[in-house]
Design a protein around this motif. Sequence first.
Motif, PDB file in Angstrom:
ATOM      1  N   HIS A  78       0.828  -1.213   0.000  1.00  0.00           N
ATOM      2  CA  HIS A  78       0.000   0.000   0.000  1.00  0.00           C
ATOM      3  C   HIS A  78       0.867   1.270   0.000  1.00  0.00           C
ATOM      4  N   LEU A  79       1.904   1.258  -0.816  1.00  0.00           N
ATOM      5  CA  LEU A  79       2.797   2.396  -0.965  1.00  0.00           C
ATOM      6  C   LEU A  79       2.567   3.058  -2.321  1.00  0.00           C
ATOM      7  N   ALA A  80       3.013   4.297  -2.439  1.00  0.00           N
ATOM      8  CA  ALA A  80       2.936   4.987  -3.730  1.00  0.00           C
ATOM      9  C   ALA A  80       3.814   4.254  -4.733  1.00  0.00           C
ATOM     10  N   GLN A  81       3.260   3.915  -5.896  1.00  0.00           N
ATOM     11  CA  GLN A  81       4.007   3.134  -6.871  1.00  0.00           C
ATOM     12  C   GLN A  81       4.554   4.026  -7.990  1.00  0.00           C
ATOM     13  N   PRO A  82       5.574   3.561  -8.696  1.00  0.00           N
ATOM     14  CA  PRO A  82       6.089   4.342  -9.821  1.00  0.00           C
ATOM     15  C   PRO A  82       5.043   4.432 -10.928  1.00  0.00           C
ATOM     16  N   VAL A  83       4.873   5.633 -11.477  1.00  0.00           N
ATOM     17  CA  VAL A  83       3.839   5.835 -12.502  1.00  0.00           C
ATOM     18  C   VAL A  83       4.414   6.339 -13.815  1.00  0.00           C
ATOM     19  N   VAL A  84       5.737   6.566 -13.863  1.00  0.00           N
ATOM     20  CA  VAL A  84       6.327   7.172 -15.056  1.00  0.00           C
ATOM     21  C   VAL A  84       7.742   6.639 -15.257  1.00  0.00           C
ATOM     22  N   GLU A  85       8.134   6.503 -16.517  1.00  0.00           N
ATOM     23  CA  GLU A  85       9.502   6.163 -16.886  1.00  0.00           C
ATOM     24  C   GLU A  85      10.013   7.244 -17.828  1.00  0.00           C
ATOM     25  N   GLN A  86      11.326   7.513 -17.726  1.00  0.00           N
ATOM     26  CA  GLN A  86      11.931   8.496 -18.625  1.00  0.00           C
ATOM     27  C   GLN A  86      13.061   7.816 -19.409  1.00  0.00           C
ATOM     28  N   PRO A  87      12.730   7.228 -20.555  1.00  0.00           N
ATOM     29  CA  PRO A  87      13.729   6.552 -21.375  1.00  0.00           C
ATOM     30  C   PRO A  87      14.142   7.409 -22.568  1.00  0.00           C
ATOM     31  N   GLN A  88      15.274   7.054 -23.143  1.00  0.00           N
ATOM     32  CA  GLN A  88      15.634   7.644 -24.433  1.00  0.00           C
ATOM     33  C   GLN A  88      14.688   7.084 -25.495  1.00  0.00           C
ATOM     34  N   TYR A  89      14.241   7.945 -26.397  1.00  0.00           N
ATOM     35  CA  TYR A  89      13.358   7.480 -27.470  1.00  0.00           C
ATOM     36  C   TYR A  89      13.526   8.377 -28.686  1.00  0.00           C
ATOM     37  N   ASN A  90      13.901   7.773 -29.779  1.00  0.00           N
ATOM     38  CA  ASN A  90      14.030   8.483 -31.049  1.00  0.00           C
ATOM     39  C   ASN A  90      14.050   7.454 -32.174  1.00  0.00           C
ATOM     40  N   LEU A  91      14.134   7.916 -33.401  1.00  0.00           N
ATOM     41  CA  LEU A  91      14.099   7.028 -34.559  1.00  0.00           C
ATOM     42  C   LEU A  91      15.250   6.024 -34.588  1.00  0.00           C
ATOM     43  N   LEU A  92      16.313   6.317 -33.873  1.00  0.00           N
ATOM     44  CA  LEU A  92      17.474   5.432 -33.849  1.00  0.00           C
ATOM     45  C   LEU A  92      17.519   4.573 -32.591  1.00  0.00           C
ATOM     46  N   HIS A  93      16.613   4.807 -31.659  1.00  0.00           N
ATOM     47  CA  HIS A  93      16.645   4.123 -30.361  1.00  0.00           C
ATOM     48  C   HIS A  93      15.200   3.861 -29.943  1.00  0.00           C
ATOM     49  N   ARG A  94      14.667   2.693 -30.325  1.00  0.00           N
ATOM     50  CA  ARG A  94      13.230   2.451 -30.181  1.00  0.00           C
ATOM     51  C   ARG A  94      12.879   1.230 -29.351  1.00  0.00           C
ATOM     52  N   GLU A  95      13.787   0.299 -29.200  1.00  0.00           N
ATOM     53  CA  GLU A  95      13.427  -1.025 -28.688  1.00  0.00           C
ATOM     54  C   GLU A  95      12.831  -0.991 -27.280  1.00  0.00           C
ATOM     55  N   ARG A  96      13.445  -0.209 -26.379  1.00  0.00           N
ATOM     56  CA  ARG A  96      12.969  -0.217 -24.990  1.00  0.00           C
ATOM     57  C   ARG A  96      11.535   0.289 -24.894  1.00  0.00           C
ATOM     58  N   VAL A  97      11.245   1.401 -25.555  1.00  0.00           N
ATOM     59  CA  VAL A  97       9.905   1.985 -25.483  1.00  0.00           C
ATOM     60  C   VAL A  97       8.872   1.126 -26.200  1.00  0.00           C
ATOM     61  N   GLU A  98       9.218   0.635 -27.374  1.00  0.00           N
ATOM     62  CA  GLU A  98       8.231  -0.045 -28.205  1.00  0.00           C
ATOM     63  C   GLU A  98       8.102  -1.540 -27.916  1.00  0.00           C
ATOM     64  N   LEU A  99       9.155  -2.160 -27.393  1.00  0.00           N
ATOM     65  CA  LEU A  99       9.113  -3.603 -27.151  1.00  0.00           C
ATOM     66  C   LEU A  99       9.218  -3.950 -25.667  1.00  0.00           C
ATOM     67  N   GLU A 100      10.313  -3.524 -25.025  1.00  0.00           N
ATOM     68  CA  GLU A 100      10.550  -3.941 -23.645  1.00  0.00           C
ATOM     69  C   GLU A 100       9.459  -3.478 -22.695  1.00  0.00           C
ATOM     70  N   TYR A 101       9.048  -2.212 -22.815  1.00  0.00           N
ATOM     71  CA  TYR A 101       8.054  -1.666 -21.885  1.00  0.00           C
ATOM     72  C   TYR A 101       6.614  -1.969 -22.295  1.00  0.00           C
ATOM     73  N   ALA A 102       6.400  -2.578 -23.456  1.00  0.00           N
ATOM     74  CA  ALA A 102       5.039  -2.774 -23.969  1.00  0.00           C
ATOM     75  C   ALA A 102       4.089  -3.402 -22.948  1.00  0.00           C
ATOM     76  N   PRO A 103       4.498  -4.427 -22.178  1.00  0.00           N
ATOM     77  CA  PRO A 103       3.551  -5.010 -21.211  1.00  0.00           C
ATOM     78  C   PRO A 103       3.185  -4.075 -20.059  1.00  0.00           C
ATOM     79  N   LEU A 104       4.035  -3.070 -19.792  1.00  0.00           N
ATOM     80  CA  LEU A 104       3.821  -2.214 -18.629  1.00  0.00           C
ATOM     81  C   LEU A 104       2.739  -1.164 -18.848  1.00  0.00           C
ATOM     82  N   TYR A 105       2.464  -0.827 -20.108  1.00  0.00           N
ATOM     83  CA  TYR A 105       1.461   0.218 -20.350  1.00  0.00           C
ATOM     84  C   TYR A 105       0.073  -0.227 -19.879  1.00  0.00           C
TER      85      TYR A 105
END
Length: 324
Positions: A173-200
């Motif tokens: 019953h603690l405050a949970q993380p609600v945001v991530e700040q990753p690098q994201y651009n046309l040359l760096h996409r995998e973490r945002v588009e693939l790795e984090y996909a289940p977390l949304y």
Amino acid sequence: MQYRRLGSTGLQLSALAFGAWMTFGRQVGRTEARELIATAWGHGITFFDNAEAYAHGEAERVMGDAIADLGLPRDGYCVSSKVFFGAAEDPRPTQRGLSRKHVVDACHAALRRLRVDYLDLYYCHRPDPDTPLEETVAAMDLLVRQGKVLYWGTSEWPEALVREAARFARSHHLAQPVVEQPQYNLLHRERVELEYAPLYPELGLGLTTWSPLASGLLTGKYAGGVAREGRLAQPDATWLQRLVLGEGGERRLERAQRFVEAAAELGEKPAPLAIAWCLRNPHVSSVILGASGVEQLRENLQALELARRYDDPVWARLEVAATR
């Protein structure tokens, strides 16, 4: 300006944010900072991003002074800080990391430098293998309960660790993380588009992304190598050069150049077009811009209009140009 919810929270952030990394306290002094923040505010930007490590805390001082000088209403903007690397040039063990002591001390220091009573967003800048995850989550919860932090999250954490932190917070019953700040651009996409996909869907995670221009590569300024001007050319940015132009750097430059050429075929400047591409991702709550001059910032703000101008086939062609 567009405003977007931060994940599943009720917080509305400007779709474009203004950040101080590699500029405030280094390239940009107080006078220029006031002009930049005034321009950002005038165009509807309400989210200002910072960190304890930026210019060893000086970036937060410069930003805090500029916002205070401009008299921006505290209930009209959001400001962030990040904790992990420390603000000292040669930090001692208790001056860095994610222990309860440093998390709390760093928050208080950021409040003083930014001249505010609370942080809207507070990020764990990197994972800390030397501190139990449970200790860090509990420290963040303490700051939330004290009213010194409204929302907390992570930056460049692996998916499994974000999930583990959220699971522990929920079960206690603690405050949970609600945001991530990753690098994201046309040359760096995998973490945002693939790795984090289940977390949304699972956590309702929001994203405030950094480096939409891949540290300048997507502007075309480094087509012939590192220029005399720009982020990568700064004297103490050799680590960033290695990160951006290290292994696979030549291939990355080639991809960036093809994107620049594709932008020219459309008659558009590559920088705002690359930022517009980031805005099209529905999981991105805010794209953080960095600028050392007002004209550069104004140019990049054109991304909002560009994101609406073109249809899916055009964006698909741009993606192909940057990936093949």
